[in-house]
Scaffold this active site. Structure first.
Site, mmCIF file in Angstrom:
data_model
loop_
_atom_site.group_PDB
_atom_site.id
_atom_site.type_symbol
_atom_site.label_atom_id
_atom_site.label_comp_id
_atom_site.label_asym_id
_atom_site.label_seq_id
_atom_site.Cartn_x
_atom_site.Cartn_y
_atom_site.Cartn_z
ATOM 1 N N ARG A 160 10.727 2.824 -52.044
ATOM 2 C CA ARG A 160 9.721 3.804 -52.528
ATOM 3 C C ARG A 160 9.609 5.073 -51.688
ATOM 4 O O ARG A 160 8.675 5.851 -51.873
ATOM 5 C CB ARG A 160 8.332 3.165 -52.610
ATOM 6 C CG ARG A 160 8.251 1.866 -53.403
ATOM 7 C CD ARG A 160 8.592 2.073 -54.847
ATOM 8 N NE ARG A 160 8.206 0.907 -55.663
ATOM 9 C CZ ARG A 160 8.765 0.628 -56.838
ATOM 10 N NH1 ARG A 160 9.720 1.398 -57.329
ATOM 11 N NH2 ARG A 160 8.353 -0.406 -57.543
ATOM 12 N N ASN B 65 10.187 -6.299 -65.025
ATOM 13 C CA ASN B 65 11.280 -6.001 -65.945
ATOM 14 C C ASN B 65 12.603 -6.299 -65.264
ATOM 15 O O ASN B 65 12.862 -5.732 -64.205
ATOM 16 C CB ASN B 65 11.232 -4.524 -66.356
ATOM 17 C CG ASN B 65 12.251 -4.204 -67.434
ATOM 18 O OD1 ASN B 65 12.693 -5.083 -68.158
ATOM 19 N ND2 ASN B 65 12.644 -2.940 -67.520
ATOM 20 N N ASN C 37 15.618 5.068 -57.119
ATOM 21 C CA ASN C 37 14.555 5.648 -57.962
ATOM 22 C C ASN C 37 13.341 6.069 -57.136
ATOM 23 O O ASN C 37 12.222 5.639 -57.356
ATOM 24 C CB ASN C 37 14.161 4.701 -59.101
ATOM 25 C CG ASN C 37 13.694 3.341 -58.632
ATOM 26 O OD1 ASN C 37 13.965 2.941 -57.502
ATOM 27 N ND2 ASN C 37 12.986 2.634 -59.477
ATOM 28 N N ASP D 200 14.611 -7.887 -55.722
ATOM 29 C CA ASP D 200 14.159 -6.768 -56.561
ATOM 30 C C ASP D 200 12.746 -6.346 -56.123
ATOM 31 O O ASP D 200 11.857 -6.107 -56.941
ATOM 32 C CB ASP D 200 14.185 -7.122 -58.057
ATOM 33 C CG ASP D 200 13.955 -5.897 -58.953
ATOM 34 O OD1 ASP D 200 13.900 -4.769 -58.426
ATOM 35 O OD2 ASP D 200 13.826 -6.082 -60.179
ATOM 36 N N HIS E 153 19.717 -8.311 -61.586
ATOM 37 C CA HIS E 153 18.686 -9.243 -62.086
ATOM 38 C C HIS E 153 18.917 -9.811 -63.489
ATOM 39 O O HIS E 153 18.165 -9.522 -64.406
ATOM 40 C CB HIS E 153 17.300 -8.601 -62.013
ATOM 41 C CG HIS E 153 17.195 -7.167 -62.470
ATOM 42 N ND1 HIS E 153 17.593 -6.747 -63.715
ATOM 43 C CD2 HIS E 153 16.732 -6.063 -61.837
ATOM 44 C CE1 HIS E 153 17.372 -5.456 -63.825
ATOM 45 N NE2 HIS E 153 16.862 -5.007 -62.708
ATOM 46 N N ASP F 230 19.120 2.173 -61.377
ATOM 47 C CA ASP F 230 18.197 1.038 -61.529
ATOM 48 C C ASP F 230 16.759 1.470 -61.780
ATOM 49 O O ASP F 230 16.275 2.473 -61.276
ATOM 50 C CB ASP F 230 18.223 0.131 -60.307
ATOM 51 C CG ASP F 230 17.380 -1.119 -60.522
ATOM 52 O OD1 ASP F 230 17.751 -1.908 -61.408
ATOM 53 O OD2 ASP F 230 16.362 -1.271 -59.856
#
Lengths: 312, 440
Positions: free
Chosen positions: B78, B292, B108, B319, B246, B166
């Site tokens: 993050r 997700n 991301n 994840d 995943h 991702d």
């Protein structure tokens, strides 16, 4: 038992609770019929209608119900809310709770919001519908309307037809009627249901003959016109012809079949006008009438001083 | 540091080792494995045959497992951009305390890691703390927008170990094909998050009896498996390395099995939450179980366990997707997807060993050796002489209760709060360094 947090779904109620609420609703209707005067049960108490999603009839029904019990009613609707200013649902509800209402009647577009809010609020909640999860007072008024006519639920064949997938009414109906012993069938285009709906205790069928034959009760659900835009059915024409209720399908049912609809009706789409207005079969206006009594009863059982016989 | 780790059960599948010998570390490298006759211990230090006059600090790992440092190749740190969810300091410290010595960080962030500056920033911030090694996975497309190739060669020079968009799939088959072709000479994997968006964004949880009961729109399992099939075919055609993030469904597992049989260069990963929980965990509108791909049916979970056991699944990843409280304590449909997974990953994975689904060596393969191979991390995932002194010491029978309030990660979003787990990390050694900062 109806818990202190209120009535957030029929999933959580047992048979006794449901019967108690409906019995009281019948008593309250009697009182109303005798002159329609308000009973003083909730004098001085404030009921807040907290509607995060547009509604006219359900909100009005709850408002009349609360007023007939002599409660003060405050309406709070999405358009005038702080949601537009970025406040969270929890914060909005907690702010209003600080003004000490006795009861919240809440409608919201998100499934499960009643569970979320009941973790953050001390005030009891009656759900007026959450997302595609439940609409418990609709389920109760449907049960009351069937009881009116048939004097029982146990063993009746009830067909619920239409957009089952997105219907909170279908879910509350199957939870409630299932607990009272009805044999419920879901009839829907395969794009508006999944086979997993059988796990709720209903028979899932795509065959009109099978669905409607010998039905005691037919509940037609409103089809949202925007579902056609997302490709869930090809045209209103085909929907009406294959999945709507017409004279021919009605003819398969028992002669004394009653037809219900949670409203508002798309005439000529899920329900032909003749059937909607048929005095012999349609009980749609009776549902609306019973809605007030059931909501009075739901409010009474939640904050009206326990489970004893109502004073009337 | 110069260390001698004694009395522990050394497990290193890369050398086919599972014994009670001692591990010798000099500086930041593993020197080798020595037997009981080769060293003598006096108090806290030891002398080792062949290292005259040199004193090694002794770590007594009695009743513990000594394994090559665990590697989690799928985390979201993050940072930059979403530091309220996690930053590289808290994230890498959480990783270290949870038994990891290396993590890969997804791109991301904000800005997206699609340029050298962000890649450098991430690596140097992690290096400054030194808790664990951080290997960025860079964006496959510019801005991860799925339109144009990112400057992959540049990003690799800066230290990226793979590319991925991702959080989102590489939705265009044409673009994925180009990414696979473009990266082929480098030999690095393209990591795809397999999801057919037209199905995947149709709901909020796995489609099944639980979604029906909760009145939540469902996501069919084909949302994932269709993309898995597509990705495998493109990897087969291009001959480029594909790593599937995943995977969670029985169809996906079966497709990977087929791909491996066909000799297609595909690897895949599974998460502890997907192999530990089914969609039942969502009951009560539990947003901490909203993720997700969504938690699947029990049947899918069983297929995943079988695939872990038979080697179809190459590695376990957390994840790790930390979120702020306000992003989870809201309506289910509005809550963000993701589980803060680093600090429960080893504990949950150890349950596979305790319940006999895999043996200890397979666990080490899944959490260290194979992740290192997939990401091409030289000197990692092994205790061979000369490899990096990244070591995890596991206390396999230490039972503990998951308590989100003691998480080092800023993300408290876990569906495992209150669960009793057996086994956890006891010590993490990264590059020969033990941080004084361990919890246990």
């Amino acid at each position: 038992m109806i818990s202190e947090r209120g009535i957030i779904g029929l999933k959580d109620l047992d048979r006794g609770d449901i019967e108690r609420i409906v019995d009281t609703a019948f008593s309250l209707r009697q009182t109303s019929l005798k002159g329609g005067k308000a009973t003083p049960s909730l004098m001085g108490q404030t009921v807040v209608n907290l509607f995060f999603e547009a509604s006219t009839r359900t909100k009005t029904s709850f408002e009349i119900a609360a007023k007939r019990l002599s409660a003060n009613v405050v309406n709070f609707s999405y358009g005038s809310s702080s949601i537009a200013k970025g406040e969270t649902t929890i914060d909005t509800a907690r702010n209003i709770e600080s003004m000490k209402p006795a009861l919240f009647v809440i409608r919201h577009a998100s499934s499960g919001v009643m569970e979320l809010l009941s973790k953050h609020l001390h005030t009891p909640i009656i759900s007026a519908g959450d997302g595609t999860n439940e609409h418990p007072t609709q389920g109760l008024l449907d049960i009351m309307t069937i009881m009116d006519e048939k004097k029982r639920i146990d063993g009746l064949k009830v067909v619920i037809a239409g957009d089952i997938y997105h219907s909170r009414v279908a879910r509350s109906d199957i939870y409630g009627m299932g607990k009272l012993g009805a044999k419920v069938s879901f009839f829907s285009p395969p794009t508006l249901i999944t086979d997993d709906f059988a796990s709720l205790g209903a028979t899932v069928t795509y065959d009109a003959q099978e669905a409607f034959t010998d039905a005691d009760v037919i509940i037609m659900l409103r089809i949202q016109l925007e579902r056609q835009k997302t490709g869930l059915f090809p045209s209103t024409r085909e929907y009406a012809r294959i999945f709507g209720l017409n004279e021919q399908k009605l003819g398969l049912a028992r002669p004394d079949v009653i037809v219900m609809h949670p409203g508002p009706i798309n005439r000529g789409l899920e329900l032909s006008s003749c059937i909607a207005d048929s005095a012999a079969h349609s009980r749609i206006m009776r549902q609306v009438e019973n809605g007030v009594s059931v909501r009075m009863s739901a409010i009474y059982h939640t904050i009206g001083g326990g489970h004893g016989p109502i004073d009337h | 540091m110069d260390l001698l780790i004694i009395n522990g059960l050394l497990i290193d599948p890369s050398q086919d080792i599972e014994n009670l010998n001692a591990l010798l570390i000099e500086g930041s490298s593993v020197r080798g494995i020595v037997d009981r006759a080769s060293y003598s211990v006096q108090g806290d230090s030891a002398q080792v045959k062949g290292y005259p006059g040199k004193k090694f600090s002794v770590i007594d790992a009695k009743d513990k497992w000594v394994v090559p440092g665990l590697i989690d190749i799928h985390t979201h740190m993050r940072d930059p951009g979403y530091e309220y969810k996690e930053d590289i300091i808290t994230g890498t410290r959480a990783a270290m305390l949870a038994g990891f010595t290396s993590v890969c960080a997804m791109p991301n962030t904000r800005p997206v890691n699609d340029n050298k500056a962000v890649t450098h920033y991430m690596i140097s911030k992690a290096e400054a703390m030194g808790y664990v090694n951080l290997f960025p996975i860079a964006a496959a497309s510019k801005g991860s927008e799925g339109a144009e190739l990112s400057e992959i060669y540049d990003l690799v020079e800066a230290g990226a170990v793979a590319v991925s968009d991702d959080g989102m799939p590489i939705a265009s088959a044409e673009l994925l094909r180009k990414v696979l072709l473009y990266i082929k000479p480098i030999g690095m994997p393209v990591v795809d998050h397999p999801e057919e968006l037209s199905l995947g964004r149709s709901g909020y949880m796995n489609e099944g009896t639980v979604s029906v009961r909760l009145g939540l729109d469902g996501i069919p399992q084909t949302a994932e498996s269709i993309a898995v099939a597509r990705d495998i075919l493109l990897a087969g055609e291009t001959g480029s390395r594909l790593h599937l993030a995943h995977i969670s469904t029985r169809y996906s597992v079966e497709l990977v099995r087929w791909a491996k049989k066909m000799g297609i260069p595909v690897t895949c990963e599974a998460t502890p939450h997907h192999f530990s929980l089914s969609d039942q965990a969502v009951e009560g509108y539990n947003t901490d179980a909203k993720v997700n791909p969504p938690l699947r049916s029990e049947r899918d979970r069983q297929a995943l366990l079988e695939a872990i056991s038979d080697g179809t699944i190459d590695c376990i990843v957390s994840d790790h997707a930390p979120h702020g409280r306000d992003e989870k304590e809201i309506e289910f449909d509005k809550a963000l997807n993701g589980i803060s997974g680093l600090e429960t990953s080893l504990g949950l994975s150890l349950q596979l060993v305790h319940s006999g689904i895999i043996d200890k060596r397979r666990l080490v393969r899944l959490m260290s050796q194979q992740p290192a191979q997939i990401m091409g991390l030289k000197g990692k995932g092994t205790l061979r002489p000369g490899s990096d002194a990244d070591v995890t010491i596991i206390s396999p029978d230490d039972t503990w209760i998951v308590d989100r309030d003691t998480f080092v990660s800023k993300g408290k979003n876990t569906p495992f709060h209150g669960m009793e787990l057996r086994g956890r990390a006891w010590m993490t050694i990264t590059g020969g360094t033990i941080h004084g900062d361990t919890r246990f």
